[in-house]
Design a protein around this motif. Structure first.
Motif, PDB file in Angstrom:
ATOM      1  N   PHE A  96       0.850  -1.201   0.000  1.00  0.00           N
ATOM      2  CA  PHE A  96       0.000   0.000   0.000  1.00  0.00           C
ATOM      3  C   PHE A  96       0.884   1.249   0.000  1.00  0.00           C
ATOM      4  O   PHE A  96       1.915   1.261   0.675  1.00  0.00           O
ATOM      5  CB  PHE A  96      -0.885   0.022   1.245  1.00  0.00           C
ATOM      6  CG  PHE A  96      -1.917  -1.073   1.290  1.00  0.00           C
ATOM      7  CD1 PHE A  96      -2.983  -1.094   0.397  1.00  0.00           C
ATOM      8  CD2 PHE A  96      -1.833  -2.099   2.240  1.00  0.00           C
ATOM      9  CE1 PHE A  96      -3.940  -2.108   0.446  1.00  0.00           C
ATOM     10  CE2 PHE A  96      -2.789  -3.114   2.294  1.00  0.00           C
ATOM     11  CZ  PHE A  96      -3.845  -3.115   1.397  1.00  0.00           C
ATOM     12  N   LEU A 102       3.816   0.318   2.373  1.00  0.00           N
ATOM     13  CA  LEU A 102       3.508  -0.598   3.474  1.00  0.00           C
ATOM     14  C   LEU A 102       3.360  -1.997   2.867  1.00  0.00           C
ATOM     15  O   LEU A 102       2.472  -2.230   2.053  1.00  0.00           O
ATOM     16  CB  LEU A 102       2.221  -0.162   4.184  1.00  0.00           C
ATOM     17  CG  LEU A 102       1.827  -0.949   5.430  1.00  0.00           C
ATOM     18  CD1 LEU A 102       1.041  -0.079   6.391  1.00  0.00           C
ATOM     19  CD2 LEU A 102       1.037  -2.213   5.119  1.00  0.00           C
ATOM     20  N   GLY A 139      -2.368  -8.047  12.144  1.00  0.00           N
ATOM     21  CA  GLY A 139      -1.475  -7.147  11.406  1.00  0.00           C
ATOM     22  C   GLY A 139      -0.454  -7.871  10.545  1.00  0.00           C
ATOM     23  O   GLY A 139       0.376  -7.253   9.898  1.00  0.00           O
ATOM     24  N   CYS A 140      -0.530  -9.207  10.513  1.00  0.00           N
ATOM     25  CA  CYS A 140       0.433  -9.996   9.721  1.00  0.00           C
ATOM     26  C   CYS A 140       0.118 -10.014   8.229  1.00  0.00           C
ATOM     27  O   CYS A 140       0.888 -10.547   7.436  1.00  0.00           O
ATOM     28  CB  CYS A 140       0.469 -11.435  10.216  1.00  0.00           C
ATOM     29  SG  CYS A 140       1.529 -11.639  11.622  1.00  0.00           S
ATOM     30  N   GLY A 141      -1.057  -9.537   7.857  1.00  0.00           N
ATOM     31  CA  GLY A 141      -1.405  -9.490   6.438  1.00  0.00           C
ATOM     32  C   GLY A 141      -2.385 -10.573   6.002  1.00  0.00           C
ATOM     33  O   GLY A 141      -2.608 -10.754   4.797  1.00  0.00           O
ATOM     34  N   LYS A 142      -3.016 -11.240   6.946  1.00  0.00           N
ATOM     35  CA  LYS A 142      -3.921 -12.344   6.596  1.00  0.00           C
ATOM     36  C   LYS A 142      -5.122 -11.850   5.781  1.00  0.00           C
ATOM     37  O   LYS A 142      -5.459 -12.426   4.755  1.00  0.00           O
ATOM     38  CB  LYS A 142      -4.411 -13.068   7.867  1.00  0.00           C
ATOM     39  CG  LYS A 142      -3.306 -13.567   8.762  1.00  0.00           C
ATOM     40  CD  LYS A 142      -3.833 -14.241  10.022  1.00  0.00           C
ATOM     41  CE  LYS A 142      -4.639 -13.374  10.950  1.00  0.00           C
ATOM     42  NZ  LYS A 142      -3.914 -12.265  11.589  1.00  0.00           N
ATOM     43  N   SER A 143      -5.769 -10.783   6.275  1.00  0.00           N
ATOM     44  CA  SER A 143      -6.961 -10.289   5.568  1.00  0.00           C
ATOM     45  C   SER A 143      -6.594  -9.738   4.197  1.00  0.00           C
ATOM     46  O   SER A 143      -7.311  -9.958   3.220  1.00  0.00           O
ATOM     47  CB  SER A 143      -7.656  -9.186   6.369  1.00  0.00           C
ATOM     48  OG  SER A 143      -8.133  -9.710   7.571  1.00  0.00           O
ATOM     49  N   THR A 144      -5.480  -9.025   4.130  1.00  0.00           N
ATOM     50  CA  THR A 144      -5.067  -8.453   2.847  1.00  0.00           C
ATOM     51  C   THR A 144      -4.770  -9.578   1.853  1.00  0.00           C
ATOM     52  O   THR A 144      -5.130  -9.486   0.671  1.00  0.00           O
ATOM     53  CB  THR A 144      -3.830  -7.551   3.045  1.00  0.00           C
ATOM     54  OG1 THR A 144      -4.125  -6.609   4.070  1.00  0.00           O
ATOM     55  CG2 THR A 144      -3.464  -6.831   1.776  1.00  0.00           C
TER      56      THR A 144
HETATM   57  N1  LIG Z   1      -6.161  -0.444   2.772  1.00  0.00           N
HETATM   58  C1  LIG Z   1      -5.046  -0.368   3.477  1.00  0.00           C
HETATM   59  N2  LIG Z   1      -4.210   0.691   3.380  1.00  0.00           N
HETATM   60  C2  LIG Z   1      -3.067   0.760   4.086  1.00  0.00           C
HETATM   61  N3  LIG Z   1      -2.646  -0.195   4.935  1.00  0.00           N
HETATM   62  C3  LIG Z   1      -3.428  -1.283   5.082  1.00  0.00           C
HETATM   63  C4  LIG Z   1      -4.672  -1.426   4.377  1.00  0.00           C
HETATM   64  N4  LIG Z   1      -5.231  -2.616   4.734  1.00  0.00           N
HETATM   65  C5  LIG Z   1      -4.379  -3.174   5.616  1.00  0.00           C
HETATM   66  N5  LIG Z   1      -3.309  -2.375   5.832  1.00  0.00           N
HETATM   67  C6  LIG Z   1      -2.163  -2.675   6.706  1.00  0.00           C
HETATM   68  O1  LIG Z   1      -1.601  -3.898   6.250  1.00  0.00           O
HETATM   69  C7  LIG Z   1      -1.107  -4.663   7.339  1.00  0.00           C
HETATM   70  C8  LIG Z   1      -1.778  -6.028   7.338  1.00  0.00           C
HETATM   71  O2  LIG Z   1      -3.140  -5.859   7.697  1.00  0.00           O
HETATM   72  P1  LIG Z   1      -4.208  -7.052   7.644  1.00  0.00           P
HETATM   73  O3  LIG Z   1      -4.119  -7.701   6.315  1.00  0.00           O
HETATM   74  O4  LIG Z   1      -5.508  -6.490   8.052  1.00  0.00           O
HETATM   75  O5  LIG Z   1      -3.629  -8.037   8.746  1.00  0.00           O
HETATM   76  P2  LIG Z   1      -4.379  -9.183   9.602  1.00  0.00           P
HETATM   77  O6  LIG Z   1      -5.616  -9.551   8.878  1.00  0.00           O
HETATM   78  O7  LIG Z   1      -3.374 -10.288   9.676  1.00  0.00           O
HETATM   79  O8  LIG Z   1      -4.635  -8.585  10.957  1.00  0.00           O
HETATM   80  C9  LIG Z   1      -1.391  -3.848   8.592  1.00  0.00           C
HETATM   81  O9  LIG Z   1      -0.215  -3.134   8.924  1.00  0.00           O
HETATM   82  C10 LIG Z   1      -2.514  -2.927   8.162  1.00  0.00           C
HETATM   83  O10 LIG Z   1      -2.480  -1.721   8.908  1.00  0.00           O
END
Ligand SMILES: Nc1ncnc2c1ncn2[C@@H]1O[C@H](COP(=O)(O)OP(=O)(O)O)[C@@H](O)[C@H]1O
Ligand code: SF4
Ligand SMILES: [Mg+2]
Length: 330
Positions: free
Chosen positions: A18, A34, A57-62
């Motif tokens: 990001f 990021l 915050g490990c990136g699972k959802s992303t």
């Molecule tokens: N749309 C976005 N823009 C900027 N940073 C993001 C966005 N979505 C997630 N992040 C960042 O990406 C990292 C991984 O987030 P996320 O995938 O939600 O992790 P998890 O699901 O493992 O908790 C985090 O540091 C989060 O703040």
């Protein structure tokens, strides 16, 4: 896992970076990157359940969102039944999306409060098959409601009239209605009472077995994925650090991060629990804007050496068990 199983999804070196506006006072300074997902590979076989774990915050959802196409991949491939989704045209991508559904963490927030649950469950069907009659849609909705344990007479109620567990059942019915091949469940029970969690996990497991679906089941702790997963992927700061068949991974965790996560899972036998070596995770997750050099886990790893700051480990092993650590062999 026998390798003659059909590969449904083949994710290759997936990256999602990001752009973050720079905090610098200079108006023309470059935005920071990021690295939410920084080069993850997985293969998902037909009918299997892949657990994905790692701290918040490990990136699972992303990672999940990039597979489904809810966020754009910066780099890498998402190959679905032999074709790269990231390179598909919109029409073809839309068609593929029918086969990939997602269930979200907050069941109530993910349901439109102004729609009846019948309309919520029917929505994907109406979008993709507008030619269906009202009766056909309603019959299919009722069939899905029965499958997830909802009585047909609640079809005209609104989401706020249901408990968290029931809302998640509504979400599951909605995800099932297009008869998908894969469902990604993003922390589907994290927001639910512990007493309800097992019911929802068991429901997903039953449905998965009955329909032969593939599931990607995300959770932040290992105890939840333990009973549902055939294989488990462990993520740390946007990287895959270990992956393996669930039984093998739980019996013989190899990566220092997996070992630390596992020591947080209580063991039912008090004798084992007392004698267990606790490998505590110290400190916080570093920022994915400025990740550590070399191995991203090195700032918290009890086994880190000078080499770990210089060299980035690559994942080695097979679909049965693979690890990304300079000092561990598989
Ligand atoms: N749309 C976005 N823009 C900027 N940073 C993001 C966005 N979505 C997630 N992040 C960042 O990406 C990292 C991984 O987030 P996320 O995938 O939600 O992790 P998890 O699901 O493992 O908790 C985090 O540091 C989060 O703040
Ligand atoms: S590469 Fe080094 S820092 Fe990373 S997990 Fe292995 S021992 Fe720890
Ligand atoms: Mg998440």
């Amino acid at each position: 896992m026998s390798t003659d199983k059909k590969v449904l999804l083949d994710v290759k070196d997936l990256k999602v970076h990001f752009s973050i506006a720079s905090k610098s006072a200079w108006p023309f300074s470059k935005p920071s990157k990021l690295k939410a997902v920084d080069g993850v590979d997985i293969r998902l076989f037909e009918g299997e359940t892949l657990g994905v774990v790692g701290e918040s915050g490990c990136g699972k959802s992303t990672f999940a969102r990039a597979i489904i196409g809810l966020v754009e991949a910066t780099d890498g491939e998402v190959v679905w039944l032999g074709q790269d989704v990231t390179k598909m045209r919109d029409v073809q991508r839309r068609e593929t999306r029918k086969d990939m559904q997602m269930i979200f963490q907050d069941p109530l927030a993910s349901l439109n409060p102004r729609m009846t649950i019948g309309d919520i469950i029917a929505e994907p069907l109406k979008t993709f098959y507008p030619e269906l009659s009202k009766t056909e849609v309603k019959d299919r909705v009722k069939e899905m409601m029965a499958k997830v344990g909802l009585l047909p007479n609640v079809i005209n109620r609104y989401p706020h009239e249901f408990s968290g567990g029931q809302c998640q059942r509504i979400g599951i019915a909605r995800a099932l209605i297009l008869n998908p091949k894969m469902i990604i469940c993003d922390e589907p029970v994290s927001a639910l009472d512990v007493s309800i969690q097992a019911q929802v996990v068991n429901l997903l497991k039953e449905i998965q077995q009955e329909l032969g679906l593939s599931l990607v089941f995300i959770a932040h702790d290992l105890s939840v994925v333990k009973h549902i997963s055939d294989r488990v992927l462990v993520m740390y700061l946007g990287n895959a650090v270990e992956m393996g068949e669930a039984e093998e991974l739980f019996a013989d965790p190899k990566h220092p991060y997996t070992r630390a996560l596992m020591s947080a899972v209580p063991i039912p036998d008090p004798k084992i629990e007392r004698g267990k070596q606790i490998e505590m995770l110290e400190g916080d997750l570093p920022s994915p804007i400025n990740p550590p050099s070399g191995c991203v886990f090195r700032t918290r790893c009890p086994q880190a050496t000078a080499e770990c700051a210089q060299q980035r480990p690559t994942i080695k092993g097979t679909d049965v068990h693979s690890v990304s650590c300079l000092h561990v062999e598989v």
